[in-house]
Write a protein that holds these residues in place. Structure first.
Motif, PDB file in Angstrom:
ATOM      1  N   HIS A  98       7.905  -6.274   7.949  1.00 47.74           N
ATOM      2  CA  HIS A  98       6.493  -6.356   8.368  1.00 47.74           C
ATOM      3  C   HIS A  98       5.965  -7.781   8.494  1.00 47.74           C
ATOM      4  N   PRO A 109      12.766  -5.525  -0.419  1.00 44.24           N
ATOM      5  CA  PRO A 109      11.710  -4.520  -0.395  1.00 44.24           C
ATOM      6  C   PRO A 109      11.694  -3.709  -1.692  1.00 44.24           C
ATOM      7  N   HIS A 110      10.498  -3.439  -2.228  1.00 44.94           N
ATOM      8  CA  HIS A 110      10.373  -2.729  -3.507  1.00 44.94           C
ATOM      9  C   HIS A 110       9.566  -1.450  -3.423  1.00 44.94           C
ATOM     10  N   GLY A 111       9.072  -1.101  -2.244  1.00 40.28           N
ATOM     11  CA  GLY A 111       8.194   0.062  -2.146  1.00 40.28           C
ATOM     12  C   GLY A 111       8.854   1.361  -2.575  1.00 40.28           C
ATOM     13  N   MET A 112       8.080   2.217  -3.223  1.00 40.56           N
ATOM     14  CA  MET A 112       8.620   3.472  -3.749  1.00 40.56           C
ATOM     15  C   MET A 112       9.090   4.384  -2.610  1.00 40.56           C
ATOM     16  N   ASP A 113       8.277   4.509  -1.563  1.00 39.01           N
ATOM     17  CA  ASP A 113       8.593   5.422  -0.472  1.00 39.01           C
ATOM     18  C   ASP A 113       8.983   4.693   0.810  1.00 39.01           C
ATOM     19  N   GLY A 114       9.117   3.381   0.758  1.00 39.37           N
ATOM     20  CA  GLY A 114       9.307   2.603   1.975  1.00 39.37           C
ATOM     21  C   GLY A 114      10.589   2.969   2.720  1.00 39.37           C
ATOM     22  N   ARG A 153      13.338   0.128   2.582  1.00 37.92           N
ATOM     23  CA  ARG A 153      14.139   0.063   1.348  1.00 37.92           C
ATOM     24  C   ARG A 153      15.164   1.189   1.312  1.00 37.92           C
TER      25      ARG A 153
END
Length: 155
Positions: free
Chosen positions: A44, A58-63, A66
């Motif tokens: 992004h 990337p660390h996003g839970m639902d990304g 990732r």
């Protein structure tokens, strides 16, 4: 432009390449192969000007990035690493060593076919002149020899 004929041959020489600095060549020059020519860009980073494009994990839970969904850019992986033999090679075939004084430069005396000296950014122009002068005597290539040197006319 022409050297004296030896053994019946006359060789043409480029006058710009005749000085000793540019004629320094490494002992071996293997072909450098890059597995990926473009950089890994942060997810992004193209959407926001304030976001730095340098890689961040990337660390996003639902990304979806990732989770490696189809259609997302490549991730940084160890498989993209360079060949060990060519990892830190400069395009001209030398390895780089940062030098801050003449004593450090003399470490490269026996390795002038493998390593090139790079003068550290915080070295004054007075010391730079000494380092460059000594490097010419020892036949060591200096990658940034022209940096921070003013002509005599300005003084």
């Amino acid at each position: 432009f022409f050297h004296e004929p030896r053994d019946g041959f006359c060789t043409k020489v480029n006058p710009r390449m005749s000085n000793s600095k540019s004629s320094l060549r490494p002992s071996s020059r293997p072909k450098i192969v890059k597995k990926k020519s473009n950089k890994f860009v942060r997810w992004h980073a193209d959407l926001y000007k304030r976001m730095n494009p340098s890689w961040r994990k990337p660390h996003g839970m639902d990304g979806r990035f990732r989770r490696n969904f189809k259609g997302t850019p490549a991730h940084v992986k160890c498989g993209y690493g360079s060949n060990k033999k060519t990892r830190f090679l400069l395009p001209d075939g030398f390895l780089k060593m940062t030098v801050s004084n003449v004593k450090e430069l003399e470490l490269l005396l026996m390795h002038n076919k493998k390593y090139a000296a790079e003068i550290a950014h915080n070295v004054s122009s007075r010391k730079r002149k000494l380092i460059i002068e000594r490097a010419e005597q020892l036949a060591i290539k200096v990658t940034n020899a022209a940096a921070k040197l003013r002509s005599e006319e300005a003084e």
